[in-house]
Scaffold this motif. Structure first.
Motif, PDB file in Angstrom:
ATOM      1  N   ASP A  59      11.069   1.453   8.678  1.00  0.00           N
ATOM      2  CA  ASP A  59      10.754   2.537   7.969  1.00  0.00           C
ATOM      3  C   ASP A  59      11.351   3.370   6.341  1.00  0.00           C
ATOM      4  N   GLU A  60      12.183   1.454   6.618  1.00  0.00           N
ATOM      5  CA  GLU A  60      12.222   1.661   4.563  1.00  0.00           C
ATOM      6  C   GLU A  60      11.402   1.546   3.646  1.00  0.00           C
ATOM      7  N   VAL A  61      11.137  -0.071   4.791  1.00  0.00           N
ATOM      8  CA  VAL A  61       9.878  -0.468   3.638  1.00  0.00           C
ATOM      9  C   VAL A  61       8.561  -1.431   4.092  1.00  0.00           C
ATOM     10  N   PHE A  62       7.258  -1.328   3.292  1.00  0.00           N
ATOM     11  CA  PHE A  62       6.385  -1.801   4.992  1.00  0.00           C
ATOM     12  C   PHE A  62       5.728  -3.105   4.313  1.00  0.00           C
ATOM     13  N   ALA A  63       5.837  -3.380   2.907  1.00  0.00           N
ATOM     14  CA  ALA A  63       6.129  -4.524   2.131  1.00  0.00           C
ATOM     15  C   ALA A  63       6.272  -4.661   0.853  1.00  0.00           C
ATOM     16  N   ALA A  64       6.888  -5.399  -0.067  1.00  0.00           N
ATOM     17  CA  ALA A  64       7.392  -4.727  -1.546  1.00  0.00           C
ATOM     18  C   ALA A  64       6.675  -5.923  -2.156  1.00  0.00           C
ATOM     19  N   GLY A  65       5.809  -6.857  -1.676  1.00  0.00           N
ATOM     20  CA  GLY A  65       4.551  -7.284  -2.811  1.00  0.00           C
ATOM     21  C   GLY A  65       4.841  -8.747  -2.385  1.00  0.00           C
ATOM     22  N   ILE A  66       4.618  -9.708  -3.014  1.00  0.00           N
ATOM     23  CA  ILE A  66       4.471 -10.798  -2.740  1.00  0.00           C
ATOM     24  C   ILE A  66       5.923 -11.946  -3.086  1.00  0.00           C
ATOM     25  N   ASP A  67       6.139 -12.779  -2.007  1.00  0.00           N
ATOM     26  CA  ASP A  67       7.903 -13.308  -2.125  1.00  0.00           C
ATOM     27  C   ASP A  67       7.940 -14.242  -3.349  1.00  0.00           C
ATOM     28  N   MET A  68       8.342 -14.008  -5.040  1.00  0.00           N
ATOM     29  CA  MET A  68       8.079 -14.568  -6.230  1.00  0.00           C
ATOM     30  C   MET A  68       8.995 -15.684  -5.913  1.00  0.00           C
ATOM     31  N   LYS A  69       9.858 -15.846  -5.265  1.00  0.00           N
ATOM     32  CA  LYS A  69      10.595 -17.134  -4.809  1.00  0.00           C
ATOM     33  C   LYS A  69       9.780 -18.032  -4.325  1.00  0.00           C
ATOM     34  N   ASP A  70       8.419 -17.788  -3.002  1.00  0.00           N
ATOM     35  CA  ASP A  70       7.908 -18.409  -2.872  1.00  0.00           C
ATOM     36  C   ASP A  70       6.083 -18.616  -3.706  1.00  0.00           C
ATOM     37  N   LEU A  71       6.382 -17.533  -4.674  1.00  0.00           N
ATOM     38  CA  LEU A  71       5.253 -18.290  -5.533  1.00  0.00           C
ATOM     39  C   LEU A  71       5.963 -18.967  -6.291  1.00  0.00           C
ATOM     40  N   SER A  72       6.920 -19.245  -6.757  1.00  0.00           N
ATOM     41  CA  SER A  72       8.049 -19.962  -7.691  1.00  0.00           C
ATOM     42  C   SER A  72       8.064 -21.056  -7.523  1.00  0.00           C
ATOM     43  N   LEU A 177      -7.095   6.584  -0.598  1.00  0.00           N
ATOM     44  CA  LEU A 177      -7.047   5.187  -0.878  1.00  0.00           C
ATOM     45  C   LEU A 177      -6.091   5.218   1.075  1.00  0.00           C
ATOM     46  N   ILE A 178      -5.907   6.240   1.939  1.00  0.00           N
ATOM     47  CA  ILE A 178      -5.036   6.413   2.831  1.00  0.00           C
ATOM     48  C   ILE A 178      -6.116   7.414   3.386  1.00  0.00           C
ATOM     49  N   SER A 179      -5.408   7.429   5.234  1.00  0.00           N
ATOM     50  CA  SER A 179      -6.257   8.108   5.846  1.00  0.00           C
ATOM     51  C   SER A 179      -5.278   9.875   6.228  1.00  0.00           C
ATOM     52  N   ARG A 180      -4.320   9.464   5.924  1.00  0.00           N
ATOM     53  CA  ARG A 180      -2.928  11.118   6.049  1.00  0.00           C
ATOM     54  C   ARG A 180      -2.111  10.687   6.134  1.00  0.00           C
ATOM     55  N   VAL A 181      -1.156  11.732   5.203  1.00  0.00           N
ATOM     56  CA  VAL A 181       0.159  11.678   5.274  1.00  0.00           C
ATOM     57  C   VAL A 181       0.929  12.634   6.841  1.00  0.00           C
ATOM     58  N   VAL A 182       1.544  11.347   7.585  1.00  0.00           N
ATOM     59  CA  VAL A 182       2.173  11.877   8.692  1.00  0.00           C
ATOM     60  C   VAL A 182       3.908  12.120   8.599  1.00  0.00           C
ATOM     61  N   PRO A 183       4.504  12.534   9.212  1.00  0.00           N
ATOM     62  CA  PRO A 183       6.587  12.863   9.167  1.00  0.00           C
ATOM     63  C   PRO A 183       6.347  11.963   8.949  1.00  0.00           C
ATOM     64  N   LEU A 184       7.760  11.146   8.805  1.00  0.00           N
ATOM     65  CA  LEU A 184       8.362   9.656   9.023  1.00  0.00           C
ATOM     66  C   LEU A 184       8.755   9.796  10.737  1.00  0.00           C
ATOM     67  N   GLN A 185       9.030  10.833  11.067  1.00  0.00           N
ATOM     68  CA  GLN A 185      10.052  10.786  12.319  1.00  0.00           C
ATOM     69  C   GLN A 185       8.537  10.747  13.345  1.00  0.00           C
ATOM     70  N   ASP A 186       7.139  10.977  12.787  1.00  0.00           N
ATOM     71  CA  ASP A 186       6.520  11.085  14.001  1.00  0.00           C
ATOM     72  C   ASP A 186       5.326   9.530  13.533  1.00  0.00           C
ATOM     73  N   LEU A 187       5.287   9.198  12.563  1.00  0.00           N
ATOM     74  CA  LEU A 187       4.695   7.913  11.867  1.00  0.00           C
ATOM     75  C   LEU A 187       4.193   7.016  13.261  1.00  0.00           C
ATOM     76  N   ASN A 188       5.315   6.399  13.621  1.00  0.00           N
ATOM     77  CA  ASN A 188       5.330   5.143  14.668  1.00  0.00           C
ATOM     78  C   ASN A 188       4.300   5.820  15.933  1.00  0.00           C
ATOM     79  N   THR A 189       4.472   7.252  16.530  1.00  0.00           N
ATOM     80  CA  THR A 189       4.513   7.632  17.436  1.00  0.00           C
ATOM     81  C   THR A 189       2.541   8.189  17.433  1.00  0.00           C
TER      82      THR A 189
END
Length: 249
Positions: A59-72, A177-189
């Motif tokens: 609910d808080e984050v999808f994916a915040a980018g590349i893992d910089m430690k892994d990249l480094s 860019l995306i298909s539609r916006v959905v309320p957070l509480q309904d996103l997975n449903t």
């Protein structure tokens, strides 16, 4: 729910769900995670019992980018194989089954690439999409230039990539860019509802539709119309279509 090192997987009837599971790293994508996602999607692609796939974060984050430690670490060892990363993304993009991506919170850099690799993107109001790569001295390399410009056009892609500014779910909807916006509480449903709807449709027709849409995206109109007609004829030669047609006789 089954667990790998970086993802959780679940199968419910015809729906396979991948949950990104690196909470301490805000689901930052490393090569291990990308490998696991691609492997799981390929496995389900070969399984006729799976009709649709969902990819989601928390609910808080999808994916915040590349893992910089892994990249480094890879850069320091001079072992960074960008082609290997791109190959894994291509496995996801070329999946024959429809992929629904449910995004909440940040989808940045490789996180945004992962969303673009899907077919239907649902986003909570909290979702933010962007490419901050220029701020670390590199550029988007796994869809942030090519797939994004195909999706939303040159002007908006230039704005997003060159400024590094994340855009809201509302703006992402507006620019396509995306298909539609959905309320957070309904996103997975809602993701499950759409997946079940797709899974309920004639299987071969769904596969034919996705493949046709994937190909015509990069064709001119005339070639696209010709492929569309060819694909329609193929779908009409399936037992599924014949059985449905018999109901109208």
């Amino acid at each position: 729910m089954d667990g790998n090192n970086t993802i959780l997987t679940n199968v419910d009837e015809y729906i396979g769900t991948i949950t990104l599971n690196r909470p301490n790293e805000m689901n930052a994508v490393n090569l291990e995670m990308l490998n696991e996602i691609a492997y799981q999607i390929q496995d389900w692609d070969y399984n006729d019992e799976i009709r649709c796939i969902i990819i989601k974060g928390s609910d808080e984050v999808f994916a915040a980018g590349i893992d910089m430690k892994d990249l480094s670490c890879e850069v320091n060892q001079q072992s960074l194989a960008l082609k290997a990363w791109q190959d894994e993304f291509n496995k996801i993009v070329h999946c024959s089954k429809p992929i629904i991506v449910a995004v909440s919170g940040y989808a940045l850099g490789l996180g945004c690439d992962l969303a673009l690799a899907g077919d239907i993107i649902l986003a909570a109001e909290s979702a933010q999409f962007g490419y901050p790569e220029l701020s670390i001295g590199t550029i988007p390399s796994f869809g942030g230039c090519s797939r994004l410009i195909h999706r939303i056009g040159k002007a908006k892609t230039m704005d997003i990539v060159l400024t590094g500014k994340a855009i809201s779910a509302e703006e992402a909807t507006y620019c396509g860019l995306i298909s539609r916006v959905v309320p957070l509480q309904d996103l997975n449903t809602e993701a499950v509802r759409i997946a079940n709807r797709i899974a309920s449709l004639p299987y071969q027709a769904v596969l034919q539709a996705k493949e046709t849409l994937r190909q015509v995206e990069n064709m001119n109109l005339q070639n696209g119309l010709e492929l569309e007609l060819k694909s329609c004829r193929l779908s009409m030669n399936t037992p599924e279509f014949a059985n449905i047609l018999n109901n109208f006789k």
